[in-house]
Design a protein around this motif. Structure first.
Motif, PDB file in Angstrom:
ATOM      1  N   LYS A   1       0.996  -1.016   0.158  1.00  0.00           N
ATOM      2  CA  LYS A   1      -0.506   0.199  -0.048  1.00  0.00           C
ATOM      3  C   LYS A   1       0.569   1.098   0.257  1.00  0.00           C
ATOM      4  O   LYS A   1       1.933   1.385   0.343  1.00  0.00           O
ATOM      5  N   ASP A   2      -0.151   2.450  -0.646  1.00  0.00           N
ATOM      6  CA  ASP A   2       1.247   3.274  -0.552  1.00  0.00           C
ATOM      7  C   ASP A   2       1.587   4.183   0.691  1.00  0.00           C
ATOM      8  O   ASP A   2       2.322   4.241   1.010  1.00  0.00           O
ATOM      9  N   ASP A   3       0.649   4.401   1.648  1.00  0.00           N
ATOM     10  CA  ASP A   3       1.252   4.788   2.842  1.00  0.00           C
ATOM     11  C   ASP A   3       2.181   3.484   3.396  1.00  0.00           C
ATOM     12  O   ASP A   3       3.291   4.204   4.457  1.00  0.00           O
ATOM     13  N   THR A   4       1.896   1.879   3.410  1.00  0.00           N
ATOM     14  CA  THR A   4       3.511   1.182   3.614  1.00  0.00           C
ATOM     15  C   THR A   4       5.033   1.585   3.083  1.00  0.00           C
ATOM     16  O   THR A   4       5.719   1.810   4.190  1.00  0.00           O
ATOM     17  N   LEU A   5       4.144   1.846   1.509  1.00  0.00           N
ATOM     18  CA  LEU A   5       5.377   2.499   0.928  1.00  0.00           C
ATOM     19  C   LEU A   5       6.361   3.684   1.144  1.00  0.00           C
ATOM     20  O   LEU A   5       7.826   3.389   1.588  1.00  0.00           O
ATOM     21  N   VAL A   6       5.577   4.646   1.856  1.00  0.00           N
ATOM     22  CA  VAL A   6       6.462   6.149   2.634  1.00  0.00           C
ATOM     23  C   VAL A   6       6.923   5.647   3.223  1.00  0.00           C
ATOM     24  O   VAL A   6       7.987   5.824   3.867  1.00  0.00           O
ATOM     25  N   ASP A   7       6.283   4.707   4.582  1.00  0.00           N
ATOM     26  CA  ASP A   7       7.106   4.762   5.331  1.00  0.00           C
ATOM     27  C   ASP A   7       8.014   3.918   5.500  1.00  0.00           C
ATOM     28  O   ASP A   7       8.405   3.751   6.444  1.00  0.00           O
ATOM     29  N   ILE A   8       8.399   2.798   4.817  1.00  0.00           N
ATOM     30  CA  ILE A   8       9.514   2.179   4.647  1.00  0.00           C
ATOM     31  C   ILE A   8      10.841   3.213   3.685  1.00  0.00           C
ATOM     32  O   ILE A   8      11.510   3.135   4.211  1.00  0.00           O
ATOM     33  N   ALA A   9      10.270   4.119   2.797  1.00  0.00           N
ATOM     34  CA  ALA A   9      11.260   4.908   2.501  1.00  0.00           C
ATOM     35  C   ALA A   9      11.270   6.000   3.920  1.00  0.00           C
ATOM     36  O   ALA A   9      12.692   6.749   3.828  1.00  0.00           O
ATOM     37  N   LEU A  10      10.412   6.261   5.416  1.00  0.00           N
ATOM     38  CA  LEU A  10      11.124   7.510   5.156  1.00  0.00           C
ATOM     39  C   LEU A  10      12.012   6.501   6.819  1.00  0.00           C
ATOM     40  O   LEU A  10      13.333   7.103   7.042  1.00  0.00           O
ATOM     41  N   SER A  11      11.754   5.516   6.811  1.00  0.00           N
ATOM     42  CA  SER A  11      12.028   4.420   7.998  1.00  0.00           C
ATOM     43  C   SER A  11      13.783   4.086   7.486  1.00  0.00           C
ATOM     44  O   SER A  11      14.295   3.740   8.492  1.00  0.00           O
ATOM     45  N   ALA A  12      13.893   3.706   6.483  1.00  0.00           N
ATOM     46  CA  ALA A  12      14.807   3.098   5.856  1.00  0.00           C
ATOM     47  C   ALA A  12      15.456   1.838   6.514  1.00  0.00           C
ATOM     48  O   ALA A  12      16.307   1.299   7.079  1.00  0.00           O
ATOM     49  N   PRO A  13      14.356   1.154   6.345  1.00  0.00           N
ATOM     50  CA  PRO A  13      14.846  -0.841   7.244  1.00  0.00           C
ATOM     51  C   PRO A  13      16.069  -1.190   6.716  1.00  0.00           C
ATOM     52  O   PRO A  13      15.348  -1.851   5.526  1.00  0.00           O
TER      53      PRO A  13
END
Length: 386
Positions: A238-250
């Motif tokens: 999902k879009d919000d998950t994609l953005v969350d990953i980009a900002l968190s950089a796991p």
């Protein structure tokens, strides 16, 4: 009830339609569970006949339909054509030419932004559309008589809508305006789904170079996955998950699993591993190669005031010339003009410049003033008193 289910009958229909100056076209499709639209029914009509084609009929070859769409001696008339054309492009790699889109034509003729087919049918064809089959499952067989009747209404009333809009465009000498808009719809590039551009679809934007680099990498990967598996993007991530990953950089499976937007167990899946690999590839790059985000600078008080004035001017011109405001200029374009009188924007080119852009620049430069007369906004040359 006219339903075509064989290649032979389709070829005969398209042969007859090819003798007419124009055909009206519509499609019924499903895409709730797929990336690419699943074509179910095609509707075609000339001045003399109308027919529905069962695109899912066993053994049917739709090549005659594609040939008709590529026949440059026949004008193809659609309403809100973009998704229909995407289907044709996916099937053939080509787009219908020449083309007439009644929704775009209606905007040019002053019917407002994104006017619906039902509205045009009522106002121009004096017809009422039965909406009972609007949300039907077009992939189920057999098709009912009610479904086919509904489908055919999308091309029969379109004949009247087209002829009346074409006449109005000719009378107002705005046919060239429509041609300029249609060129975008018929460009193959409009329908190419390039993974490297997929990040532009996201509403959220990363503000740091590293975050943007990860977002671009993840969005491209998701686009490729969705296309290959023919599933909606949200089924991959999902879009919000994609953005969350980009900002968190796991940078590890464990770090990915700690994100609250990640479904439980997702990090242990193959796609979870692919996500981490995307992040790691970016983190291992030289930071100097990261893209630089466009910084959203808050508009100054003066620039904000100019935008508000431009909006008033745009609305005035839209009403006076009966052209949808959105067709002339968007809010983003107004902001570009407010910041730069030489901005590379459609609003400062062609017929838009003649209609609006030139006055917008005059207003910005203080050579044009707005005033109210009899309850309407009017323009006049600015004076020293202004």
């Amino acid at each position: 009830m006219s339903l075509i289910t064989t290649t032979e009958d389709l070829a005969a229909l398209c042969s007859r339609l090819a003798t007419h100056p124009y055909v009206t076209v519509d499609t019924e499709f499903m895409r709730e569970t797929t990336f690419w639209p699943k074509l179910c029914v095609i509707q075609l009509a000339s001045e003399e006949e109308a027919a529905a084609i069962d695109a899912l009929a066993d053994g049917i070859d739709l090549s005659p339909f594609i040939a008709l769409m590529n026949n440059e001696a026949v004008l193809k008339v659609f309403h809100a054509a973009r998704q229909d054309i995407e289907i044709i492009w996916k099937m053939s790699g080509t787009t219908p030419k020449p083309l007439f889109d009644t929704q775009v034509a209606a905007m040019v003729c002053g019917f407002g932004d994104q006017v619906s087919y039902e509205q045009l049918a009522a106002s121009l064809a004096n017809a009422r559309i039965d909406k009972s089959s609007r949300f039907t499952d077009w992939s189920r067989r057999p098709l009912t008589e009610a479904q086919i009747t509904y489908a055919l209404a999308d091309v029969t009333h379109l004949r009247v809508i087209y002829t009346k809009l074409a006449a109005k465009l000719s009378k107002t000498e705005r046919t060239a305006w429509l041609t300029e808009e249609i060129s975008f719809l018929t460009a193959v590039e409009t329908y190419e789904q390039k993974p490297e551009n997929a990040w532009l679809r996201l509403r959220a934007r990363a503000r740091k170079p590293r975050d943007l680099a990860i977002l671009m990498q993840l969005a491209a990967w998701r686009e490729e996955e969705a296309q290959a598996r023919d599933v909606p993007r949200s089924r991959v991530l999902k879009d919000d998950t994609l953005v969350d990953i980009a900002l968190s950089a796991p940078d590890s499976i464990e770090a990915l699993g700690r994100l609250r937007t990640i479904p439980q167990g997702y990090e242990r899946s193959k796609t979870g591993q692919d996500v981490v690999s995307c992040v790691q590839r970016v983190l291992h790059r030289d930071a100097s190669t990261y893209p630089k985000p466009d910084r959203d600078k808050p508009a100054s008080g003066a620039a904000s005031a100019v935008v508000q004035l431009l909006k008033v001017l745009l609305q005035s011109i839209s009403e006076r010339h009966q052209v949808a405001a959105k067709m002339i200029a968007t809010v983003d374009e107004l902001e570009m003009i407010a910041g730069d009188g030489n901005a590379d924007t459609p609003a400062l080119k062609g017929w838009r410049y003649e209609l609006f852009g030139q006055q917008a620049l005059e207003l910005k430069a203080g050579r044009l003033a707005l005033s109210v007369e009899n309850g309407r906004i009017v323009t006049r040359a600015a004076t020293a008193a202004d």
